[in-house]
Scaffold this active site. Sequence first.
Site, PDB file in Angstrom:
ATOM      1  N   ARG A 118      17.943  10.716   1.436  1.00 58.79           N
ATOM      2  CA  ARG A 118      17.320  11.848   2.122  1.00 58.79           C
ATOM      3  C   ARG A 118      18.353  12.627   2.927  1.00 58.79           C
ATOM      4  NH1 ARG A 118      13.490   9.093   6.805  1.00 58.79           N
ATOM      5  NH2 ARG A 118      15.116   7.949   7.904  1.00 58.79           N
ATOM      6  N   ARG A 171      19.584  -4.377   4.258  1.00 59.99           N
ATOM      7  CA  ARG A 171      20.046  -3.111   3.702  1.00 59.99           C
ATOM      8  C   ARG A 171      20.570  -2.303   4.888  1.00 59.99           C
ATOM      9  NH1 ARG A 171      21.378  -2.373  -1.248  1.00 59.99           N
ATOM     10  NH2 ARG A 171      20.600  -0.228  -1.386  1.00 59.99           N
ATOM     11  N   ARG A 225       0.861  -1.188   0.000  1.00 62.48           N
ATOM     12  CA  ARG A 225       0.000   0.000   0.000  1.00 62.48           C
ATOM     13  C   ARG A 225       0.890   1.227   0.000  1.00 62.48           C
ATOM     14  NH1 ARG A 225      -0.508   2.445   4.859  1.00 62.48           N
ATOM     15  NH2 ARG A 225       0.497   1.436   6.620  1.00 62.48           N
ATOM     16  N   GLU A 266      21.806  10.525   3.907  1.00 60.90           N
ATOM     17  CA  GLU A 266      21.679   9.078   4.076  1.00 60.90           C
ATOM     18  C   GLU A 266      21.853   8.375   2.736  1.00 60.90           C
ATOM     19  OE1 GLU A 266      18.188   7.769   6.089  1.00 60.90           O
ATOM     20  OE2 GLU A 266      18.452   9.168   7.767  1.00 60.90           O
ATOM     21  N   ARG A 274      -3.975  10.374   0.595  1.00 56.15           N
ATOM     22  CA  ARG A 274      -4.979  11.120   1.357  1.00 56.15           C
ATOM     23  C   ARG A 274      -5.612  12.177   0.479  1.00 56.15           C
ATOM     24  NH1 ARG A 274      -1.545  12.526   6.319  1.00 56.15           N
ATOM     25  NH2 ARG A 274      -1.471  10.499   7.325  1.00 56.15           N
ATOM     26  N   TYR A 289      11.235  -5.914  10.632  1.00 50.69           N
ATOM     27  CA  TYR A 289      11.246  -4.462  10.807  1.00 50.69           C
ATOM     28  C   TYR A 289      10.159  -4.071  11.808  1.00 50.69           C
ATOM     29  CZ  TYR A 289      11.164   0.488  10.191  1.00 50.69           C
ATOM     30  OH  TYR A 289      11.218   1.826  10.457  1.00 50.69           O
ATOM     31  N   ASP A 323       8.522  -0.757  14.104  1.00 55.04           N
ATOM     32  CA  ASP A 323       8.485   0.619  14.587  1.00 55.04           C
ATOM     33  C   ASP A 323       8.747   0.591  16.097  1.00 55.04           C
ATOM     34  OD1 ASP A 323       7.992   2.045  12.229  1.00 55.04           O
ATOM     35  OD2 ASP A 323       5.838   1.633  12.329  1.00 55.04           O
TER      36      ASP A 323
END
Length: 366
Positions: free
Chosen positions: A279, A248, A171, A299, A175, A347, A349
């Site tokens: 970034r 990575r 996804r 980065e 918005r 991964y 959060d």
Amino acid sequence: MKQYDYVIVGSGLFAATFAHEAKKQGKKCLVLEKREHIGGNIYCEEIEGIHVHKYGAHIFHTSNKEVWDFVNSFVEFNRYTNSPVANYKGEIYNLPFNMNTFSKMWGVQTPDEAKAMIESQRMSIQGEPRNLEEQAIRLVGKDIYEKLVKGYTEKQWGRDCKELPSFIIRRLPVRYTYDNNYFNDRYQGIPIGGYNKLIERLFEGIEVRVNVDFLKDKDKYKNLGEKIIFTGPIDAFFNYELGKLEYRTVRFETEVLDTDNYQGVAVMNYTDRETPYTRVIEHKHFEFGTQPKTVVSKEYSTDWTEGMEPYYPVNDEKNQKLYQQYASLAEQEENVIFGGRLGEYKYYDMDKVIESAFRLAESELK
């Protein structure tokens, strides 16, 4: 009798949360950290009075009130809202994809106009998407894909979008409101004074040893504790005997600039393929800093090799299969529990790391 109830390997958020919960239950813990500092990848280094996120931007966000109340019981969080900006060859777009983005890209004003534009471009992909490129176009259309997804994703993964599996982008947030808040979570912010304060308070009253490589003297440290909580790479624990899991990693170029405001935002993504970095982070904006100088980090995403810091698991079919083999070995280990991002090759959060540590504490300490 062993000297400790738990020997905890690593000092990131998972380790710190579990150690804190264990101490509350009267357990004695020893924390071993390979690096010269605690905190894992949320460690901050102070430069020019600015808390620099040494291992990349960490923005705390959650919808879990228990987790939010937990972290706020140690340190107050500010009201930082993540509103990154995309820079495509000098064209500036708001992220996540929202009405500000669509208005800049197509000159549209209403949600219906934006939906119609995306819908007309999505139709170029018929049938099941065969790769990431087709999946992304199916989700957001060709223009957004070409300018804001393709180059960034190829730099991040080190390969062409046509060679990447479609499941990597299940996804993409779209918005149809003029809202630049990247996260949908109810709570978000940065600890006032940086993440080190949070970690130090979680480890209060707990023995921590830095510059200690558990794997170099595994038997010695295993004999110190009733149980081991291992938060390092699961394949390294087993000396890579089945092969190495792929990651990575990120390389940073950090510099102090003689200006009070370099880019006007904490996070700017460079979404063209030609710019070598993904970034630029301007750290002072995480805490609304007013220092006379600024610190920025470029980065660069790259393949991981042994000795580098592993960041993102490459959760493709081949690596997941190998991880499952290591997970089977882990189940056979007596009194060793594998947890966290590296221990579970997953991964996470930050709020999910804390939730995971809570779950372990509930099952272990009841």
